[in-house]
Structure formats: C-alpha cells, structure tokens
Design a protein around this motif. Structure first.
Motif, mmCIF file in Angstrom:
data_model
loop_
_atom_site.group_PDB
_atom_site.id
_atom_site.type_symbol
_atom_site.label_atom_id
_atom_site.label_comp_id
_atom_site.label_asym_id
_atom_site.label_seq_id
_atom_site.Cartn_x
_atom_site.Cartn_y
_atom_site.Cartn_z
ATOM 1 N N ARG A 162 0.825 -1.200 0.000
ATOM 2 C CA ARG A 162 0.000 0.000 0.000
ATOM 3 C C ARG A 162 0.861 1.253 0.000
ATOM 4 O O ARG A 162 2.066 1.189 0.237
ATOM 5 C CB ARG A 162 -0.913 0.022 1.231
ATOM 6 C CG ARG A 162 -1.841 -1.170 1.369
ATOM 7 C CD ARG A 162 -2.747 -0.987 2.564
ATOM 8 N NE ARG A 162 -3.667 -2.093 2.733
ATOM 9 C CZ ARG A 162 -4.864 -1.997 3.291
ATOM 10 N NH1 ARG A 162 -5.281 -0.816 3.745
ATOM 11 N NH2 ARG A 162 -5.650 -3.043 3.413
ATOM 12 N N GLU A 166 -2.625 4.889 2.785
ATOM 13 C CA GLU A 166 -3.637 3.845 2.787
ATOM 14 C C GLU A 166 -3.569 2.950 4.023
ATOM 15 O O GLU A 166 -4.221 1.914 4.060
ATOM 16 C CB GLU A 166 -3.507 2.996 1.514
ATOM 17 C CG GLU A 166 -3.767 3.800 0.246
ATOM 18 C CD GLU A 166 -3.386 3.062 -1.019
ATOM 19 O OE1 GLU A 166 -3.926 3.416 -2.087
ATOM 20 O OE2 GLU A 166 -2.545 2.145 -0.964
ATOM 21 N N THR A 168 -3.523 2.823 8.544
ATOM 22 C CA THR A 168 -3.955 3.521 9.757
ATOM 23 C C THR A 168 -3.068 3.099 10.921
ATOM 24 O O THR A 168 -2.852 1.903 11.139
ATOM 25 C CB THR A 168 -5.419 3.203 10.090
ATOM 26 O OG1 THR A 168 -6.242 3.606 8.994
ATOM 27 C CG2 THR A 168 -5.867 3.934 11.347
ATOM 28 N N ARG A 190 -3.140 7.703 7.980
ATOM 29 C CA ARG A 190 -4.220 8.075 8.877
ATOM 30 C C ARG A 190 -3.841 7.685 10.305
ATOM 31 O O ARG A 190 -3.106 6.724 10.523
ATOM 32 C CB ARG A 190 -5.520 7.379 8.472
ATOM 33 C CG ARG A 190 -6.022 7.830 7.105
ATOM 34 C CD ARG A 190 -7.367 7.219 6.779
ATOM 35 N NE ARG A 190 -7.297 5.750 6.744
ATOM 36 C CZ ARG A 190 -8.361 4.974 6.627
ATOM 37 N NH1 ARG A 190 -9.567 5.511 6.561
ATOM 38 N NH2 ARG A 190 -8.225 3.655 6.577
ATOM 39 N N HIS A 192 -5.396 6.956 14.237
ATOM 40 C CA HIS A 192 -6.495 6.763 15.175
ATOM 41 C C HIS A 192 -5.940 7.063 16.562
ATOM 42 O O HIS A 192 -5.157 6.283 17.106
ATOM 43 C CB HIS A 192 -7.012 5.320 15.095
ATOM 44 C CG HIS A 192 -8.111 5.026 16.061
ATOM 45 N ND1 HIS A 192 -8.581 3.764 16.297
ATOM 46 C CD2 HIS A 192 -8.838 5.836 16.883
ATOM 47 C CE1 HIS A 192 -9.528 3.794 17.200
ATOM 48 N NE2 HIS A 192 -9.698 5.049 17.574
ATOM 49 N N ASP A 209 -8.361 -8.706 8.131
ATOM 50 C CA ASP A 209 -9.340 -7.785 7.567
ATOM 51 C C ASP A 209 -9.475 -6.494 8.375
ATOM 52 O O ASP A 209 -10.415 -5.729 8.189
ATOM 53 C CB ASP A 209 -10.712 -8.459 7.454
ATOM 54 C CG ASP A 209 -11.234 -8.927 8.811
ATOM 55 O OD1 ASP A 209 -10.448 -8.921 9.782
ATOM 56 O OD2 ASP A 209 -12.417 -9.305 8.902
ATOM 57 N N SER A 210 -8.515 -6.237 9.261
ATOM 58 C CA SER A 210 -8.595 -5.064 10.134
ATOM 59 C C SER A 210 -8.252 -3.787 9.378
ATOM 60 O O SER A 210 -7.470 -3.781 8.419
ATOM 61 C CB SER A 210 -7.652 -5.242 11.320
ATOM 62 O OG SER A 210 -7.580 -4.052 12.086
ATOM 63 N N ASP A 211 -8.817 -2.681 9.848
ATOM 64 C CA ASP A 211 -8.484 -1.364 9.305
ATOM 65 C C ASP A 211 -7.341 -0.714 10.083
ATOM 66 O O ASP A 211 -6.991 0.440 9.814
ATOM 67 C CB ASP A 211 -9.710 -0.448 9.352
ATOM 68 C CG ASP A 211 -10.790 -0.889 8.369
ATOM 69 O OD1 ASP A 211 -10.436 -1.438 7.311
ATOM 70 O OD2 ASP A 211 -11.979 -0.697 8.678
ATOM 71 N N HIS A 213 -3.309 -0.986 11.182
ATOM 72 C CA HIS A 213 -2.131 -1.636 10.629
ATOM 73 C C HIS A 213 -0.893 -1.541 11.507
ATOM 74 O O HIS A 213 0.077 -2.267 11.277
ATOM 75 C CB HIS A 213 -1.824 -1.047 9.255
ATOM 76 C CG HIS A 213 -3.006 -1.100 8.329
ATOM 77 N ND1 HIS A 213 -3.805 0.003 8.058
ATOM 78 C CD2 HIS A 213 -3.553 -2.149 7.659
ATOM 79 C CE1 HIS A 213 -4.783 -0.360 7.232
ATOM 80 N NE2 HIS A 213 -4.660 -1.644 6.980
ATOM 81 N N GLU A 287 -13.550 -1.916 18.538
ATOM 82 C CA GLU A 287 -13.339 -2.276 17.144
ATOM 83 C C GLU A 287 -13.275 -3.783 16.911
ATOM 84 O O GLU A 287 -13.521 -4.260 15.810
ATOM 85 C CB GLU A 287 -12.069 -1.620 16.597
ATOM 86 C CG GLU A 287 -10.788 -1.958 17.357
ATOM 87 C CD GLU A 287 -10.409 -0.882 18.347
ATOM 88 O OE1 GLU A 287 -11.164 -0.717 19.334
ATOM 89 O OE2 GLU A 287 -9.377 -0.231 18.146
#
Length: 333
Positions: A162, A166, A168, A190, A192, A209-211, A213, A287
């Motif tokens: 990526r 792209e 987080t 990004r 959090h 499949d987590s957002d 990283h 989450e």
C-alpha cells in the motif's frame, strides 16, 4: 501444554466481564478495578494450573496521562500471587480492565484480558511506561523501533503493498506523543488517536481484515507483554523498550534484572517459547469485541481466545442465564 486450557481462560475473562461491566458509566474507577481484580482472583483459584501473576496493571493513567496507583483492597489479585489448583506451572499476565476510564465513562473499547505461558517465559518488569511498535504478520521483519516513525510507516505500507496514505496507525492521545503524531501525519498515514488502552488495537493489528495496521508509541509495560502474547498467536511482531521517567524507576528495572533500560526488547524477549494463550472479553463495545449486553435475568458476552499450540483463534458469542428462570421463554439472538 498451556494451550490445551485456552477455553478455560476465556471462561475466566467472561465471568469477570459479567460482573464488572455493570459498572459502565458509574464514574468509580477504583470500584471497577477492585471488583475486576477480586473476580480474577476468585476465578483463577479454580483453574487446573499453578499460576504465578508475573504482570499486573497496578497504576491507572487518566486521559491527561497522569499515573496514579490503584488502591488495593483485601482479596484483590496482586503481582506475585500464586493462584490455581493444579500442577502445571504457568506465568500469568493479567489486565483486570484495560480502558478503565472508558468503562466508567460509558465509552467504547474497554476489555478484561489475560495471557498465560509456561513458568519463567514471561519477562517480569515493574508497572511503568514502555515504548512499543506493533504490527501484523505481513509487516513482520520490516520494522525497527530505533528508526524514525516515518521510516517505519513507509516500511509497513510497503510490506502491505500500500501507500502510506492507505494505512492507519494507532497512537494514544497524550501530550508526550505530539511530535510522534506530527511525524506520522507528514507521511500521509491516517491516525487513530485513542484516549486510553493500546492492547485492544494490538489485537486488531493481527487480524487480516482489520483497518488498523500498526500501534506506535508509549503505553503501559504490562500491556506490552499481553500484546506480545497476541503477536505470538497471530504471527505479528512487537519491538519495545522500557521508558522509565525517573531514577527510582531505573533502579526498579535493575531489581528486575533489566540493567539496561535502553535495551531493545523483541517478541521473544517479552515471552520466550511458543506455548502461549491469550483471552479477552469486551466490557464496552470496541473495534474487535462487543461489550456485555444485559437482558432480563441474563447477559451476552463477546470473547476472543487464541493460542499457539494448537494454533487457533476463536471468537465466542455467549448467552448467559444469570437467574434460574432466564431463558425459559426462549433467548433472543
């Protein structure tokens, strides 16, 4: 083999959550912690192991980053306690409540968690700060806590195929992280910013499949060992370094055999060997885990349990009948 009892550890965190989650929004952090620590002690007594509490959260860090010792009450679990009724000797790392402020304010992301490994395999350390860099399996081997954060972000993004924009990164929202946050922002990634707790996102980092990283920054040392248990099970990587804030903490590290506070700690330094169990139950929804949901006479919990031997991860959605007549008219999904 520690992993053979993985589901029993999951049952312990469920029973802790069932009692402690009733204090959601109570505003009483001391009461919530004491209840969680007492319940852990009660539930661990019946485990078929001889477990030594190697690590335990003993301080509460509020949203302003101020660390205060948690009040101990009679019957609460303490570091160094030996619990259980069996012969298999294990080390335990216990987090009675991660996200204590989140729980008592009724906010998302509080959990109760425990990790277990054979006796002598968990690195013992005092409850103080630790600098951490945590990634999932695809970025394993591509990070270096000694490198600038921006370089690590770029390396993680490349490992994931990526751009930096792209991915987080999770960082605790603390004044000490102002420069770190600005450095990460310059990469385009990004961010959090969590008000409390870096263990919960450490679980998310290891899921395909987590957002989320990566987790970067300074948090609690006990959570670092718990995160190492997660990393062992999910195949990621943690690098860490102790972060003493005064000379007395440096002396405490020496008492624990950690003479060099600047030493880089790897996953295997934090937990040696490959027989590890981790379990956590949601207190308030976050989450990865849903919080406890109560209904008339019962409750529903959401738990994750994982182990290395056997290699598995299981999410458990359980409905509990807490009163004799609960469920006689059927349970709601």
């Amino acid at each position: 083999m520690v992993g053979a009892g993985a589901l029993e550890y999951a049952a312990v965190t469920e029973r802790v959550a069932l009692r402690v989650a009733r204090l959601e929004g109570s505003g009483d952090a001391g009461k919530a912690y004491a209840l969680a620590a007492k319940t852990f002690r009660e539930e661990l007594r019946g485990m078929p192991v001889a477990g030594r509490v190697a690590l335990l959260r003993e301080h509460h860090v509020d949203e302003q980053g101020r660390s205060r010792p948690l009040k101990e009450e009679a019957g609460t679990l303490r570091a160094g306690d030996v619990v259980g009724s069996g012969r298999v000797r294990v080390d335990l790392a216990v987090e009675p409540v991660e996200g204590l402020s989140l729980l008592v304010k009724g906010q998302e992301g509080a959990i109760s968690a425990i990790a277990a490994a054979p006796e002598g395999t968990m690195l013992r350390m005092p409850d103080m700060y630790m600098s951490k860099l945590i990634v999932g399996p695809r970025a394993r081997g591509h990070i270096d806590i000694d490198a600038p954060a921006a370089e690590n972000v770029e390396a993680i993004a490349a490992a994931l195929g990526r751009r930096a924009s792209e991915i987080t990164v999770v960082v605790l929202d603390r004044d000490r992280h102002r420069e770190l946050i600005e450095e990460i922002r310059r990469t385009g990634a990004r961010i959090h910013m969590r008000p409390e707790g870096d263990l919960t996102p450490s679980i998310a980092v290891g899921l395909r499949d987590s957002d989320v990283h990566a987790v970067i920054g300074i948090g609690g040392a006990p959570e670092g060992v718990l995160a190492a248990a997660v990393v062992k099970c999910l195949g990621g990587e943690i690098q860490a370094r102790m972060w003493p804030v005064n000379r007395s903490q440096v002396e405490r590290l020496r008492e624990y055999g950690l003479a060099d506070p600047e030493r880089k700690l790897t996953t295997d330094d934090l937990i040696s060997g490959d027989d590890v169990v981790f379990a956590a139950t949601g207190l308030t929804s976050g989450e990865t885990l849903a919080g406890v949901r109560y209904f008339r006479g019962g409750a529903r919990t959401h738990t994750v349990v994982m182990s290395t031997r056997p290699r598995m991860i299981r999410f458990i959605d359980t409905i509990h009948a807490l009163e004799p007549d609960a469920g006689l008219q059927g349970f709601q999904r």
